[in-house]
Design a protein around this motif. Structure first.
Motif, PDB file in Angstrom:
ATOM      1  N   ARG A  74      20.786  30.161 127.353  1.00  0.00           N
ATOM      2  CA  ARG A  74      19.841  29.260 126.715  1.00  0.00           C
ATOM      3  C   ARG A  74      20.518  28.224 125.814  1.00  0.00           C
ATOM      4  O   ARG A  74      20.291  27.023 125.940  1.00  0.00           O
ATOM      5  CB  ARG A  74      18.823  30.045 125.864  1.00  0.00           C
ATOM      6  N   THR A  75      21.337  28.712 124.888  1.00  0.00           N
ATOM      7  CA  THR A  75      21.892  27.803 123.884  1.00  0.00           C
ATOM      8  C   THR A  75      22.834  26.798 124.537  1.00  0.00           C
ATOM      9  O   THR A  75      22.741  25.585 124.291  1.00  0.00           O
ATOM     10  CB  THR A  75      22.635  28.613 122.800  1.00  0.00           C
ATOM     11  N   LYS A  76      23.730  27.296 125.379  1.00  0.00           N
ATOM     12  CA  LYS A  76      24.717  26.395 125.979  1.00  0.00           C
ATOM     13  C   LYS A  76      24.059  25.383 126.917  1.00  0.00           C
ATOM     14  O   LYS A  76      24.299  24.174 126.815  1.00  0.00           O
ATOM     15  CB  LYS A  76      25.764  27.208 126.742  1.00  0.00           C
ATOM     16  N   THR A 156      20.043  26.995 115.138  1.00  0.00           N
ATOM     17  CA  THR A 156      19.192  26.237 116.072  1.00  0.00           C
ATOM     18  C   THR A 156      18.128  27.129 116.707  1.00  0.00           C
ATOM     19  O   THR A 156      17.052  26.651 117.074  1.00  0.00           O
ATOM     20  CB  THR A 156      20.007  25.507 117.175  1.00  0.00           C
ATOM     21  N   GLN A 157      18.409  28.434 116.802  1.00  0.00           N
ATOM     22  CA  GLN A 157      17.392  29.360 117.308  1.00  0.00           C
ATOM     23  C   GLN A 157      16.212  29.413 116.326  1.00  0.00           C
ATOM     24  O   GLN A 157      15.041  29.352 116.726  1.00  0.00           O
ATOM     25  CB  GLN A 157      17.978  30.766 117.491  1.00  0.00           C
ATOM     26  N   ALA A 158      16.518  29.512 115.038  1.00  0.00           N
ATOM     27  CA  ALA A 158      15.434  29.569 114.044  1.00  0.00           C
ATOM     28  C   ALA A 158      14.630  28.272 114.053  1.00  0.00           C
ATOM     29  O   ALA A 158      13.400  28.287 113.918  1.00  0.00           O
ATOM     30  CB  ALA A 158      16.010  29.835 112.656  1.00  0.00           C
ATOM     31  N   HIS A 280      10.534  36.089 121.491  1.00  0.00           N
ATOM     32  CA  HIS A 280      11.802  36.807 121.729  1.00  0.00           C
ATOM     33  C   HIS A 280      12.864  35.725 121.918  1.00  0.00           C
ATOM     34  O   HIS A 280      12.615  34.757 122.651  1.00  0.00           O
ATOM     35  CB  HIS A 280      11.672  37.683 122.988  1.00  0.00           C
ATOM     36  N   PRO A 281      14.029  35.860 121.300  1.00  0.00           N
ATOM     37  CA  PRO A 281      15.032  34.788 121.457  1.00  0.00           C
ATOM     38  C   PRO A 281      15.667  34.768 122.843  1.00  0.00           C
ATOM     39  O   PRO A 281      16.271  33.775 123.241  1.00  0.00           O
ATOM     40  CB  PRO A 281      16.078  35.127 120.395  1.00  0.00           C
ATOM     41  N   GLY A 282      15.546  35.894 123.583  1.00  0.00           N
ATOM     42  CA  GLY A 282      16.192  36.004 124.881  1.00  0.00           C
ATOM     43  C   GLY A 282      17.687  36.274 124.705  1.00  0.00           C
ATOM     44  O   GLY A 282      18.241  35.990 123.651  1.00  0.00           O
TER      45      GLY A 282
HETATM   46  N1   CP Z   1      18.840  33.041 122.312  1.00  0.00           N
HETATM   47  C1   CP Z   1      20.101  32.818 122.709  1.00  0.00           C
HETATM   48  O1   CP Z   1      20.975  32.493 121.890  1.00  0.00           O
HETATM   49  O2   CP Z   1      20.327  32.977 124.039  1.00  0.00           O
HETATM   50  P1   CP Z   1      21.712  32.739 124.756  1.00  0.00           P
HETATM   51  O3   CP Z   1      22.657  33.804 124.259  1.00  0.00           O
HETATM   52  O4   CP Z   1      21.442  32.842 126.221  1.00  0.00           O
HETATM   53  O5   CP Z   1      22.221  31.383 124.345  1.00  0.00           O
END
Ligand code: CP
Length: 323
Positions: A74-76, A156-158, A280-282
């Motif tokens: 997700r993040t990348k 950035t997740q928050a 859920h952040p995943g």
């Molecule tokens: N939520 C999150 O940081 O997911 P990734 O580890 O897939 O980037």
């Protein structure tokens, strides 16, 4: 904003500025023909709005270097998409094939990248506080964005979680937000707590004893002792991933039994918190933090909305940092 290291360093106004800009990018990005937004203007007006917003960003032709020393989807990927949408050049840095493997220090690597024209470093790393430390060591004007450092912070997740909550609730003030699961290893929990407290939410935590941090008294939150009581009448339930890669042997053994007591199902949610927003952040461990049927149900859709908002929040952050 010079760097984005930790939510704790942002003011409420800075957070609002990021979210407002992210919402502008989102409005400009979405295609009304797909029915994703309720836009009443014509397609050509919409395209002009998008063009104006994109051209107005100050980072076209700048270069971002994504340095991910821990795995990510997700993040990348959302940083890659965000940088691309902003017209930035992007380097997907591979530590294993870089000269770090020959013993070059991270600081020397960053100095060299700056001299190649890199403006912004997006860093994910397993070490707590590394983004802060390295941003102080490097004296060249690089901007640093923390994309998750150890068990410390994931700002950035928050921010993307907050954007999602504002879309759903309008405000988080006085809302009961319950964060559940592997709290002791979670940087997501810490960054969300910092942000939600700043914005006036009532934050509750529930974790089994083996996932409760030893310094739980330092968390400015209400600690619950029973799962079902914790989630009762919650406005928001934020489940945390069980971070199998960070567990010691004893924790791994205990975690094998997590789902027996704490897996959230549609039935349990309907009984204790039927109106709660589920987050859920995943990545989700299906059948551990929540059942597959709940994830695939309409309640689980918010988790993908979080992911989508991540693109726009990261556009706003890439644009906002100045190095
Ligand atoms: N939520 C999150 O940081 O997911 P990734 O580890 O897939 O980037």
């Amino acid at each position: 904003m010079k760097n984005l290291i930790d939510i704790k360093r942002l003011t409420k106004e800075e957070i609002d500025t990021i979210i407002t800009r992210a919402a502008e990018f989102k409005t400009a990005s979405q295609d009304p023909a797909r029915g994703e937004i309720n836009y009443t203007g014509g397609i050509s007006d919409f395209a002009r709005l998008g063009e104006r917003l994109y051209r107005a960003n100050s980072c076209a032709n700048k270069t971002a270097c994504l340095m991910f020393f821990e795995n990510s989807t997700r993040t990348k990927c959302s940083f890659l998409i965000a940088a691309d949408k902003l017209g930035m050049n992007v380097i997907d840095f591979n530590a294993q094939t870089s000269s770090l493997s020959k013993g070059e220090t991270l600081k020397d690597t960053l100095d060299n990248l700056y001299y190649m024209g890199v403006n912004t470093i997006v860093l994910r790393h397993g070490e707590d506080d590394i983004t802060d430390k390295i941003s102080k060591e490097v004296t060249l004007p690089l901007a640093f964005i923390n994309a998750g450092d150890g068990q410390n912070a994931h700002p950035t997740q928050a921010l993307l979680d907050y954007m999602t909550l504002l879309e759903k609730l309008g405000t988080v003030e006085r809302k009961k937000i319950v964060i559940v699961g592997d709290v002791s290893h979670s940087r997501v929990a810490k960054s969300n707590l910092a942000l939600l407290n700043k914005m006036g939410a009532d934050v509750h935590f529930f974790a089994p004893e083996y996932f409760t941090p030893k310094n739980k008294g330092e968390y400015a939150a209400i600690w619950e002792t029973d799962y079902d009581t914790a989630i009762s009448d919650a406005d928001v339930i934020m489940l945390l991933r069980i971070q199998t890669e960070r567990l010691n042997g004893e924790e791994s053994e205990m975690a094998k039994h997590y789902s027996e007591k704490y897996c959230l199902t549609s039935e349990r949610l309907a009984k204790y918190a039927p109106d709660a927003i589920l987050m859920h952040p995943g990545p989700v461990n299906r059948g551990v933090e929540m059942s597959s049927e709940l994830l695939d149900s309409p309640k689980g859709r918010t988790i993908l909305e979080q992911v989508r908002n991540g693109v726009y929040v990261r556009m706003a952050v890439l644009e906002g940092v100045k190095g």
